[in-house]
Design an enzyme around this catalytic site. Structure first.
Site, PDB file in Angstrom:
ATOM      1  N   ASP A 131       0.859  -1.173   0.000  1.00  0.00           N
ATOM      2  CA  ASP A 131       0.000   0.000   0.000  1.00  0.00           C
ATOM      3  C   ASP A 131       0.904   1.235   0.000  1.00  0.00           C
ATOM      4  OD1 ASP A 131      -2.138   1.715  -0.017  1.00  0.00           O
ATOM      5  OD2 ASP A 131      -3.272   0.632   1.501  1.00  0.00           O
TER       6      ASP A 131
HETATM    7  C1  NOJ Z   1      -4.074   3.849  -0.079  1.00  0.00           C
HETATM    8  C2  NOJ Z   1      -5.231   2.921   0.038  1.00  0.00           C
HETATM    9  O1  NOJ Z   1      -5.209   2.237   1.277  1.00  0.00           O
HETATM   10  C3  NOJ Z   1      -5.326   1.889  -1.074  1.00  0.00           C
HETATM   11  O2  NOJ Z   1      -6.568   1.266  -0.971  1.00  0.00           O
HETATM   12  C4  NOJ Z   1      -5.122   2.535  -2.412  1.00  0.00           C
HETATM   13  O3  NOJ Z   1      -5.260   1.576  -3.432  1.00  0.00           O
HETATM   14  C5  NOJ Z   1      -3.746   3.168  -2.439  1.00  0.00           C
HETATM   15  N1  NOJ Z   1      -3.663   4.188  -1.411  1.00  0.00           N
HETATM   16  C6  NOJ Z   1      -3.411   3.790  -3.789  1.00  0.00           C
HETATM   17  O4  NOJ Z   1      -4.116   4.925  -4.012  1.00  0.00           O
END
Ligand code: NOJ
Length: 719
Positions: A287
């Site tokens: 993430d």
């Molecule tokens: C943070 C989020 O937790 C995740 O779900 C997302 O895909 C990523 N950022 C990318 O934007």
């Protein structure tokens, strides 16, 4: 073995360590220029009110995007996220293919969560349709639109089972149940990916957030998770495993720790469970910034250790923390990280690029289609279908469907807001394309009195019925949008009380990204529709439901409590030794009812259904056969989701009072009856013993079927 496995090995043998690490680097465009502070700081400034939204937008407009082209040319970037402009995608791809030493194509990822250009209901809303075919079709459309813009992978579906309505991200998943979440996730994976990932309109699914992110303590985002392995396996992992079996090619480890080990550094989760036990051969993508955050967790000493922890745990791609590119070369050179760990990660990335056909067709965009795709009527028709099917009618004293001659008054900012209809995570979409509730009424030539503003209450006298649009804006759910109070925000209830006190019937249209605690509405509104955030066709879908052109059929996939203090509240709870009841020393609260306001699976219709003749038996092929007859006893045709639950007998671990086993949606004309049959593998009714053996307890099972987790027929079967 696939032919490209040899090509992967051949490439690996030519790559320098720096080029290998480059394949693991995923970055987004950075904003540079016009403002003094970092983008993150700027975002904070907007969210805490130091600058207005308009000022934020103005500054963003003046900023330049930096795509890190020098690093790209040097072979130090393997993928991007957050770019959805086919021209930019192709320009960067050209640099990768023509100007890097090995010409390895780039991979482009994006958050395509509930539609790309044509945004549908938020996942929690769409889940209430209980319709895998719909889930697949909307995912297909999203993939067609997104791939035209150059996107190869979506960070979706989110299959985090979520039982705590305080958590803002309940909006992004299918609710509290593993069976529904599995079916939802599988349908999305199939819709995004198709059978053949190399098709130009297929997009890899990155399922997330692995794992148990939805169990964050107290519903606070990013918070710790401490869970028994049994509950992890029974309640949180099944949707992930189902999606892997359905072919999902990417997995995103979650931000949270599980029992003290951040998922991003969790070798057991990413190697043993995911790759060894489930046979996953795809790619893992951290993430955003999560590898660096292993240091903040207090798990890794410093960035170097974070890099080593993540790569050896099995995190292939570093999204946006730059820790791999800054640390890994040296760690591999000095032997801290074995070359095999690096090679394995790079092979995963290259494999996905081969599967997507990027080596043969690196310029997988369709700029004409991307331009044409915005706002096509046939796509909006699908978004409308999804919106109609996601709305849940929770109460109706008979006022709905509305008589056309009734004069209606409309109150609530949300009735007039287009942008908010998008809900959380609709980053590729244009809020101006949304139809608000007010627009929807106007589109159907329904005139109404606006009750907005100071003088609004005075206008009520001229109305027969009031539509009160209440609930959450799109920013009040989603990531980093946990709420410690899940009641109606910002004084809405006071206004609704004033409206109710006028004596005119009030129909509440609730927009929300989570279950809300709305007992006052439950008692005093004449009717309640939970609209979630329905997407671009919001107002049209709602107007059709309000006036009866469409018969509502949505059923909740998450429980609605009376008050925040009951969270987490969910139907599949255990009995305890003292189930809540009338006597004092039982499991309950002093100040709130025991039952939820509306249970899992609940939802009304403009017609009525009756259930009879529930039968359950064991059949020869190791399955539990269940059948039940459902009939439409009203005078309108409708769609009913028939739900089948079970309760296991006494076992070596206590089992929930009810668990969903299967569901099926049927269409019934007035007076029509249909016998619905389920074949439920007995193997799926098991549990994990204290020493983690998966076991199906022998004995007599209670089997239930009906129209919600509460309203069911019951029978018994010995297994
Ligand atoms: C943070 C989020 O937790 C995740 O779900 C997302 O895909 C990523 N950022 C990318 O934007």
């Amino acid at each position: 073995m696939k032919p490209y496995e040899n090509e992967i090995q051949a490439l690996l043998s030519q790559m320098t360590i720096a080029e290998k690490v480059g394949q693991l680097q995923q970055c987004g465009p950075s904003l540079v220029g016009a403002f003094e502070v970092s983008f993150e700081e700027l975002l904070d400034m907007m969210f805490d009110g130091r600058i207005s939204h308009e000022e934020f937008e103005r500054l963003m407009g003046t900023a330049e995007q930096d795509y890190h082209e020098e690093a790209l040319r040097a072979g130090r970037i393997g993928s991007y996220n957050g770019i959805a402009d086919p021209e930019i995608v192709n320009r960067l791809q050209k640099i990768a293919v023509e100007e890097t030493r090995l010409g390895i194509p780039l991979l482009f990822g994006y958050d395509v969560i509930h539609g790309f250009r044509t945004v549908g209901p938020i996942p929690l809303g769409e889940a209430c349709a209980w319709e895998p075919d719909l889930w697949r079709r909307t995912a297909r459309l999203a993939a067609q639109e997104a791939t035209a813009a150059g996107i190869h992978m979506t960070f979706a579906p989110m299959v985090d089972v979520a039982k705590d309505a305080r958590w803002g991200r309940v909006s992004e998943g299918a609710g509290e149940d593993p069976v529904v979440s599995s079916a939802y996730g599988v349908a999305k994976v199939q819709g995004f990916q198709t059978e053949d990932l190399s098709r130009p309109d297929a997009m890899a699914a990155c399922i997330k957030h692995f794992a148990a992110y939805g169990a964050a303590e107290a519903g606070r985002d990013y918070n710790r998770v401490d869970l028994s392995p049994q509950r992890l396996y029974e309640e949180y992992l099944p949707p992930f495993e189902a999606c892997i079996q359905a072919g999902a090619r990417a997995v995103m480890p979650a931000f949270n720790d599980i029992s003290g080990v951040p998922c991003t550094g969790n070798r057991w989760l990413l190697q043993d469970v995911l790759r060894r036990d489930w046979g996953f051969t795809g790619v893992t993508v951290s993430d955003s910034n999560a590898i660096a955050e292993c240091v903040v967790h207090g798990y890794s000493r410093d960035k170097a250790q974070a890099a080593a922890d993540a790569i050896t745990a099995g995190v292939d791609i570093d999204m946006s923390s730059d820790v791999y590119v800054s640390e890994l070369d040296r760690l591999v050179e000095n032997g801290t990280v074995p070359m095999e760990a690096l090679d394995r990660a790079v092979a995963d990335v290259l494999r996905l690029k081969f599967e997507l056909g990027l080596f043969e067709h690196p310029y997988r965009t369709d700029p004409d289609r991307a331009a044409r795709d915005i706002n096509r009527p046939e796509d909006r028709a699908l978004a409308r279908e999804a919106a109609e099917k996601s709305v849940v009618l929770l109460k109706n004293d008979g006022i709905l469907p509305l008589q056309p001659e009734k004069r209606i008054g409309v109150w609530g900012d949300l009735a007039f807001s287009r942008e908010d209809m998008l809900g959380a995570w609709a980053v590729g979409a244009d809020g101006n394309l949304c139809v608000s509730l007010a627009d929807g009424l106007t589109n159907q030539n329904i005139s109404f009195v606006s009750l907005q503003g100071e003088t609004g209450l005075a206008e009520v006298a001229s109305c027969d019925v009031i539509l009160a649009a209440v609930g959450e804006t799109k920013d009040q759910s989603g990531e980093a949008a946990s709420r410690a109070d899940i009641g109606l925000p910002e004084g809405q209830e006071e206004r609704v009380r004033q409206l109710v006190d006028t004596g005119k019937p009030v129909i509440a249209i609730v927009f929300a990204g989570r279950p809300l605690a709305i007992p006052y509405l439950a008692e005093h509104a004449a009717a309640i529709l939970i609209a979630w955030h329905p997407g671009v066709e919001a107002g049209n879908a709602l107007a059709e439901i309000l006036y009866g052109a469409v018969n509502p059929s949505g059923k909740l996939t998450t429980t609605f409590p009376y008050t925040t203090g009951q969270c987490p509240m969910y139907y599949a709870h255990t009995n305890t030794g003292r189930p809540g009841g009338r006597s004092k020393f039982t499991s309950k609260y002093l100040d709130t009812p025991l039952e939820p306001v509306w249970p899992f699976g609940y939802g009304l219709s403009y017609t009525t259904y009756a259930y009879q003749d529930l039968q359950a038996s064991r059949n020869g092929s190791g399955a539990l056969s269940v059948s039940v007859t459902v009939s439409n006893t009203g005078d309108r045709s409708g769609d009913e989701t028939v739900q089948c639950y079970f309760r296991a007998p006494a076992a070596r671990r206590v089992r929930p009072v009810r668990q969903l086993a299967a569901f099926q949606k049927v269409h019934l004309e007035p007076g029509e009856a249909q016998t619905v049959s389920f074949s439920i593998p007995i193997q799926s009714l098991g549990y994990y013993t204290p020493d983690m053996q998966y076991t199906v307890a022998p004995g007599t099972y209670a089997v239930y079927a009906g129209g919600s987790s509460r309203d069911c027929l019951e029978t018994q079967v010995a297994l």
